[in-house]
Design a protein around this motif. Structure first.
Motif, PDB file in Angstrom:
ATOM      1  N   LEU A 208      -1.161   6.916  12.257  1.00 22.91           N
ATOM      2  CA  LEU A 208      -0.094   6.367  11.464  1.00 22.91           C
ATOM      3  C   LEU A 208       0.275   7.232  10.206  1.00 22.91           C
ATOM      4  CD1 LEU A 208      -0.333   2.542  12.364  1.00 22.91           C
ATOM      5  CD2 LEU A 208       1.715   4.091  13.176  1.00 22.91           C
ATOM      6  N   ARG A 209      -0.791   7.353   9.470  1.00 26.31           N
ATOM      7  CA  ARG A 209      -0.879   7.920   8.266  1.00 26.31           C
ATOM      8  C   ARG A 209      -0.596   9.495   8.348  1.00 26.31           C
ATOM      9  NH1 ARG A 209      -5.946   5.969   4.210  1.00 26.31           N
ATOM     10  NH2 ARG A 209      -5.491   3.743   4.352  1.00 26.31           N
ATOM     11  N   LYS A 210      -0.957  10.180   9.597  1.00 29.18           N
ATOM     12  CA  LYS A 210      -0.582  11.447   9.512  1.00 29.18           C
ATOM     13  C   LYS A 210       1.072  11.618   9.537  1.00 29.18           C
ATOM     14  CE  LYS A 210      -4.717  13.276  11.916  1.00 29.18           C
ATOM     15  NZ  LYS A 210      -5.349  13.891  13.143  1.00 29.18           N
ATOM     16  N   VAL A 211       1.734  10.627  10.238  1.00 28.09           N
ATOM     17  CA  VAL A 211       3.190  11.025  10.528  1.00 28.09           C
ATOM     18  C   VAL A 211       3.731  10.362   9.297  1.00 28.09           C
ATOM     19  CG1 VAL A 211       2.807  10.916  13.123  1.00 28.09           C
ATOM     20  CG2 VAL A 211       3.369   8.702  11.802  1.00 28.09           C
ATOM     21  N   GLY A 212       3.227   9.798   8.252  1.00 30.02           N
ATOM     22  CA  GLY A 212       3.939   9.372   7.063  1.00 30.02           C
ATOM     23  C   GLY A 212       3.827   7.896   6.782  1.00 30.02           C
ATOM     24  N   PHE A 213       3.195   7.087   7.418  1.00 36.01           N
ATOM     25  CA  PHE A 213       3.006   5.677   7.045  1.00 36.01           C
ATOM     26  C   PHE A 213       1.793   5.487   6.092  1.00 36.01           C
ATOM     27  CE2 PHE A 213       5.092   5.032  11.351  1.00 36.01           C
ATOM     28  CZ  PHE A 213       5.925   4.113  10.968  1.00 36.01           C
ATOM     29  N   PRO A 266      -8.783   5.405   6.806  1.00 32.53           N
ATOM     30  CA  PRO A 266      -9.203   6.879   7.050  1.00 32.53           C
ATOM     31  C   PRO A 266      -8.484   7.754   6.169  1.00 32.53           C
ATOM     32  CG  PRO A 266      -7.679   6.067   8.811  1.00 32.53           C
ATOM     33  CD  PRO A 266      -7.889   4.882   7.964  1.00 32.53           C
ATOM     34  N   GLN A 267      -9.308   8.701   5.667  1.00 30.61           N
ATOM     35  CA  GLN A 267      -8.849   9.765   4.840  1.00 30.61           C
ATOM     36  C   GLN A 267      -8.049  10.739   5.348  1.00 30.61           C
ATOM     37  OE1 GLN A 267      -9.033   8.811   1.226  1.00 30.61           O
ATOM     38  NE2 GLN A 267      -9.238   7.002   2.401  1.00 30.61           N
ATOM     39  N   VAL A 268      -6.813  10.902   5.206  1.00 34.32           N
ATOM     40  CA  VAL A 268      -6.096  12.206   5.462  1.00 34.32           C
ATOM     41  C   VAL A 268      -5.156  12.576   4.450  1.00 34.32           C
ATOM     42  CG1 VAL A 268      -6.085  11.038   8.119  1.00 34.32           C
ATOM     43  CG2 VAL A 268      -4.226  10.787   6.485  1.00 34.32           C
ATOM     44  N   PRO A 269      -4.715  13.906   4.549  1.00 27.91           N
ATOM     45  CA  PRO A 269      -3.784  14.271   3.494  1.00 27.91           C
ATOM     46  C   PRO A 269      -2.424  13.393   3.490  1.00 27.91           C
ATOM     47  CG  PRO A 269      -4.642  16.111   4.646  1.00 27.91           C
ATOM     48  CD  PRO A 269      -5.015  14.936   5.421  1.00 27.91           C
ATOM     49  N   ILE A 270      -1.994  12.916   2.285  1.00 29.37           N
ATOM     50  CA  ILE A 270      -0.836  12.101   2.316  1.00 29.37           C
ATOM     51  C   ILE A 270       0.274  12.718   2.430  1.00 29.37           C
ATOM     52  CG2 ILE A 270       0.344  10.213   0.985  1.00 29.37           C
ATOM     53  CD1 ILE A 270      -2.289   9.313  -0.184  1.00 29.37           C
ATOM     54  N   HIS A 271       1.337  12.322   3.225  1.00 31.75           N
ATOM     55  CA  HIS A 271       2.625  12.995   3.123  1.00 31.75           C
ATOM     56  C   HIS A 271       3.614  12.243   3.873  1.00 31.75           C
ATOM     57  CE1 HIS A 271       0.430  15.187   6.991  1.00 31.75           C
ATOM     58  NE2 HIS A 271       1.313  14.138   7.217  1.00 31.75           N
ATOM     59  N   THR A 272       4.854  12.489   3.606  1.00 29.69           N
ATOM     60  CA  THR A 272       5.979  11.777   4.167  1.00 29.69           C
ATOM     61  C   THR A 272       6.626  12.093   5.601  1.00 29.69           C
ATOM     62  OG1 THR A 272       7.817  13.231   3.366  1.00 29.69           O
ATOM     63  CG2 THR A 272       6.886  11.497   1.962  1.00 29.69           C
ATOM     64  N   TRP A 273       7.177  11.472   6.142  1.00 36.15           N
ATOM     65  CA  TRP A 273       7.802  11.784   7.683  1.00 36.15           C
ATOM     66  C   TRP A 273       8.456  12.983   7.661  1.00 36.15           C
ATOM     67  CZ3 TRP A 273       7.655  11.895  12.733  1.00 36.15           C
ATOM     68  CH2 TRP A 273       8.819  12.032  13.008  1.00 36.15           C
TER      69      TRP A 273
END
Length: 280
Positions: A208-213, A266-273
């Protein structure tokens, strides 16, 4: 959470960064070249800046925010001292007042620039690029979500290789009181974790974080709720004010809860959709 900026200093700053000083056109009488406002960056700043303890500007948003603030000042909705490239609480309130002046109310006057209101604000002042919006409201698992959030959930499912099930949707004012208003607007969902192991819950939050949530695994020790995953779509312009604050906290490394504790996801690079779609 704003810092004052003297009018003379602002004029000098506009020259230094190459942003046309639209706010001074009414007093100088000189014509200004229309600026370009990146809507993605501007909306992001409106979520992050009000949550900062300092006055650090959101990277990549300064010139766009300045142009918006100058336009709000020209409408006598924002005092010159707040025209500084920082989309803090005062600018959010001024933009909400502008939205209300257009006849908007509710989520349409939440202080986050929408494509229509931003374009109207920019007439003869700036053009708007990177336009974004929530899209139409649709049904998923018996709940209402917006089309943008639905697309994001579908993308997360592709990464995971299995379907996700909602246990709360969006546009749900007066719903679960433990949600503290985060589901009142668009872009926010709760996902069922029934039957999931701890590792699988983490994998879902990561996707979910990877796709922008901004997404977190919530457990009963944190509040009066069962295990679930809470996800708020970054840059959804229908976000409630409470959900806006969660997005800002997520960018600042916090957990999105009232205690503003450290991020436990979980730590992932933050980005928008939109950035995810562009492969950024």
């Amino acid at each position: 959470m704003r810092r004052p900026l003297l009018a003379a200093g602002l004029a000098a700053l506009c020259v230094a960064v190459g942003v046309p000083a639209h706010a001074w056109a009414s007093t100088s009488g000189t014509a200004a070249t229309p600026a370009v406002v990146n809507m993605e960056a501007t909306v992001l700043a409106a979520q992050i800046d009000p949550r900062r303890a300092d006055h650090t500007l959101t990277p990549g948003a300064k010139d766009s925010v300045l142009a918006v603030e100058q336009a709000l000042e020209a409408l006598n909705l924002l005092d010159p001292q707040w025209v500084d490239g920082y989309f803090g609480t005062t600018t959010v309130a001024a933009y909400a007042a502008y939205q209300s002046s257009l006849g908007y109310s509710g989520l349409a006057a939440n202080g986050l620039p929408g494509a229509t209101s931003l374009t109207k604000l920019g007439q003869s002042r700036f053009t708007v690029t990177n336009k974004i919006g929530p899209g139409a409201q649709v049904q998923r698992d018996g709940y209402v979500v917006d089309a943008r959030a639905q697309a994001m959930l579908t993308a997360a499912e592709r990464l995971l290789g299995y379907a996700l099930t909602l246990e709360q949707g969006s546009y749900n004012p007066g719903g679960d009181p433990t949600s503290a208003g985060t589901h009142d607007g668009g872009g926010v969902v709760d996902i069922s974790v029934t039957g999931m192991t701890a590792a699988k819950r983490t994998a879902v939050a990561r996707a979910l974080r990877k796709v922008g949530f901004a997404a977190w695994v919530r457990d009963p020790s944190q509040g009066d709720w069962p295990w679930h995953i809470h996800a708020a779509a970054i840059n959804d312009t229908d976000l409630s004010s409470q959900a806006q604050h969660q997005i800002g906290d997520y960018y600042l490394g916090l957990n999105g809860l009232a205690n503003r504790g450290p991020d436990d996801g979980p730590q992932v690079p933050i980005h928008t959709w939109e950035q995810y779609q562009r492969g950024q």
